[in-house]
Design a protein around this motif. Structure first.
Motif, PDB file in Angstrom:
ATOM      1  N   ILE A   5       0.846  -1.207   0.000  1.00 60.24           N
ATOM      2  CA  ILE A   5       0.000   0.000   0.000  1.00 60.24           C
ATOM      3  C   ILE A   5       0.877   1.252   0.000  1.00 60.24           C
ATOM      4  O   ILE A   5       0.586   2.223  -0.706  1.00 60.24           O
ATOM      5  N   ARG A   6       1.959   1.218   0.764  1.00 64.05           N
ATOM      6  CA  ARG A   6       2.871   2.381   0.793  1.00 64.05           C
ATOM      7  C   ARG A   6       3.460   2.644  -0.588  1.00 64.05           C
ATOM      8  O   ARG A   6       3.541   3.794  -1.024  1.00 64.05           O
ATOM      9  N   VAL A   7       3.876   1.585  -1.263  1.00 63.79           N
ATOM     10  CA  VAL A   7       4.534   1.730  -2.562  1.00 63.79           C
ATOM     11  C   VAL A   7       3.541   2.054  -3.672  1.00 63.79           C
ATOM     12  O   VAL A   7       3.774   2.946  -4.486  1.00 63.79           O
ATOM     13  N   SER A   8       2.417   1.344  -3.696  1.00 59.59           N
ATOM     14  CA  SER A   8       1.494   1.472  -4.825  1.00 59.59           C
ATOM     15  C   SER A   8       0.487   2.613  -4.699  1.00 59.59           C
ATOM     16  O   SER A   8      -0.019   3.095  -5.707  1.00 59.59           O
ATOM     17  N   ALA A  13       0.667   9.078  -4.183  1.00 53.19           N
ATOM     18  CA  ALA A  13      -0.284  10.101  -3.745  1.00 53.19           C
ATOM     19  C   ALA A  13       0.442  11.274  -3.100  1.00 53.19           C
ATOM     20  O   ALA A  13       0.140  12.439  -3.393  1.00 53.19           O
ATOM     21  N   LEU A  14       1.403  10.980  -2.240  1.00 59.33           N
ATOM     22  CA  LEU A  14       2.119  12.052  -1.554  1.00 59.33           C
ATOM     23  C   LEU A  14       2.966  12.880  -2.521  1.00 59.33           C
ATOM     24  O   LEU A  14       3.212  14.056  -2.267  1.00 59.33           O
ATOM     25  N   ARG A  25       5.090  11.137   9.847  1.00 59.02           N
ATOM     26  CA  ARG A  25       3.840  11.420  10.562  1.00 59.02           C
ATOM     27  C   ARG A  25       2.633  11.178   9.651  1.00 59.02           C
ATOM     28  O   ARG A  25       1.642  10.586  10.067  1.00 59.02           O
ATOM     29  N   ALA A  26       2.738  11.656   8.422  1.00 58.05           N
ATOM     30  CA  ALA A  26       1.634  11.483   7.473  1.00 58.05           C
ATOM     31  C   ALA A  26       1.442  10.005   7.154  1.00 58.05           C
ATOM     32  O   ALA A  26       0.308   9.497   7.173  1.00 58.05           O
ATOM     33  N   GLU A  27       2.533   9.303   6.879  1.00 57.63           N
ATOM     34  CA  GLU A  27       2.413   7.875   6.559  1.00 57.63           C
ATOM     35  C   GLU A  27       1.851   7.085   7.734  1.00 57.63           C
ATOM     36  O   GLU A  27       1.040   6.180   7.550  1.00 57.63           O
ATOM     37  N   GLN A  28       2.274   7.438   8.945  1.00 60.52           N
ATOM     38  CA  GLN A  28       1.744   6.759  10.137  1.00 60.52           C
ATOM     39  C   GLN A  28       0.228   6.944  10.225  1.00 60.52           C
ATOM     40  O   GLN A  28      -0.507   5.990  10.456  1.00 60.52           O
ATOM     41  N   MET A  29      -0.226   8.170  10.029  1.00 59.83           N
ATOM     42  CA  MET A  29      -1.665   8.436  10.101  1.00 59.83           C
ATOM     43  C   MET A  29      -2.413   7.721   8.979  1.00 59.83           C
ATOM     44  O   MET A  29      -3.474   7.139   9.201  1.00 59.83           O
ATOM     45  N   LEU A  30      -1.869   7.767   7.761  1.00 60.80           N
ATOM     46  CA  LEU A  30      -2.558   7.134   6.631  1.00 60.80           C
ATOM     47  C   LEU A  30      -2.677   5.632   6.828  1.00 60.80           C
ATOM     48  O   LEU A  30      -3.752   5.052   6.600  1.00 60.80           O
ATOM     49  N   LEU A  31      -1.604   4.993   7.244  1.00 60.20           N
ATOM     50  CA  LEU A  31      -1.672   3.543   7.465  1.00 60.20           C
ATOM     51  C   LEU A  31      -2.599   3.202   8.627  1.00 60.20           C
ATOM     52  O   LEU A  31      -3.402   2.279   8.534  1.00 60.20           O
ATOM     53  N   SER A  32      -2.514   3.958   9.711  1.00 57.97           N
ATOM     54  CA  SER A  32      -3.362   3.685  10.877  1.00 57.97           C
ATOM     55  C   SER A  32      -4.838   3.853  10.545  1.00 57.97           C
ATOM     56  O   SER A  32      -5.664   3.004  10.888  1.00 57.97           O
ATOM     57  N   ILE A  33      -5.168   4.945   9.876  1.00 57.51           N
ATOM     58  CA  ILE A  33      -6.573   5.195   9.533  1.00 57.51           C
ATOM     59  C   ILE A  33      -7.055   4.186   8.503  1.00 57.51           C
ATOM     60  O   ILE A  33      -8.177   3.679   8.602  1.00 57.51           O
ATOM     61  N   ASP A  99      -6.772   3.735  -5.785  1.00 56.58           N
ATOM     62  CA  ASP A  99      -6.141   3.815  -4.468  1.00 56.58           C
ATOM     63  C   ASP A  99      -5.243   5.033  -4.319  1.00 56.58           C
ATOM     64  O   ASP A  99      -5.079   5.557  -3.214  1.00 56.58           O
ATOM     65  N   VAL A 100      -4.649   5.503  -5.416  1.00 61.49           N
ATOM     66  CA  VAL A 100      -3.803   6.697  -5.342  1.00 61.49           C
ATOM     67  C   VAL A 100      -4.669   7.922  -5.024  1.00 61.49           C
ATOM     68  O   VAL A 100      -4.310   8.733  -4.169  1.00 61.49           O
ATOM     69  N   LEU A 101      -5.794   8.044  -5.683  1.00 53.16           N
ATOM     70  CA  LEU A 101      -6.708   9.155  -5.382  1.00 53.16           C
ATOM     71  C   LEU A 101      -7.155   9.084  -3.926  1.00 53.16           C
ATOM     72  O   LEU A 101      -7.153  10.091  -3.219  1.00 53.16           O
ATOM     73  N   ALA A 102      -7.519   7.898  -3.477  1.00 52.12           N
ATOM     74  CA  ALA A 102      -7.946   7.729  -2.082  1.00 52.12           C
ATOM     75  C   ALA A 102      -6.825   8.098  -1.118  1.00 52.12           C
ATOM     76  O   ALA A 102      -7.054   8.773  -0.108  1.00 52.12           O
ATOM     77  N   ALA A 103      -5.606   7.667  -1.442  1.00 53.83           N
ATOM     78  CA  ALA A 103      -4.461   7.971  -0.584  1.00 53.83           C
ATOM     79  C   ALA A 103      -4.101   9.448  -0.614  1.00 53.83           C
ATOM     80  O   ALA A 103      -3.490   9.958   0.324  1.00 53.83           O
TER      81      ALA A 103
END
Length: 156
Positions: A5-8, A13-14, A25-33, A99-103
């Protein structure tokens, strides 16, 4: 799965967003949510209207990001390369398959909140931000700490 998910999704997206919206911080929040909302598996909410891995509702998060003064221009900018008209209905429909738009919409949702992103490891502050921005109907605090820890293991 988290690395995929981080790679694809998250990394591309970022790249569409300003650098200040990126980082651990952003990646932590995105993965957690994402884990909390859909386990990063369900692109269509089970028994509900939300779409995408970060579970956006059309009249809630989608409209909020498209109309919020802090995120409106960025949302338009993100929609263009994804080939999605910046309307509630078009974005909502696309989130289920893009998924990129969502991310990209997920950090925009976080930026509608005036508080800074919590430090990695700030479990309660992250939970509070999730509640303020996603406004889940049935929040499940009992699952957050473990899911947050999984995300932290990937980000670290």
């Amino acid at each position: 799965m988290l690395q995929q998910i981080r790679v694809s999704a998250i990394a591309p997206a970022l790249k569409l967003l300003p650098a200040k919206m990126s980082g651990r911080r952003a990646e932590q929040m995105l993965l957690s949510i994402g884990l909390q909302a859909s386990r990063l598996i369900h692109r269509r909410q089970i028994g509900g209207p939300a779409r995408g891995l970060w579970q956006f509702e059309m009249g809630g998060g989608v409209r909020g990001v498209l109309e919020h003064p802090t995120t409106q221009a960025l949302a338009l900018f993100v929609c263009q390369p994804r080939g999605v008209p910046a309307t509630d209905a078009a974005v909502y429909a696309a989130l289920e398959h893009d998924d990129v738009l969502a991310a990209a919409f997920a950090p925009l949702m976080l930026w509608t909140d005036p508080a800074p992103l919590p430090a990695v490891g700030g479990i309660q502050q992250a939970w509070d931000l999730y509640l303020r921005t996603w406004r889940p109907d049935k929040p499940h605090r009992q699952t957050w700490d473990d899911l947050y820890a999984q995300a932290m293991g990937e980000v670290a």
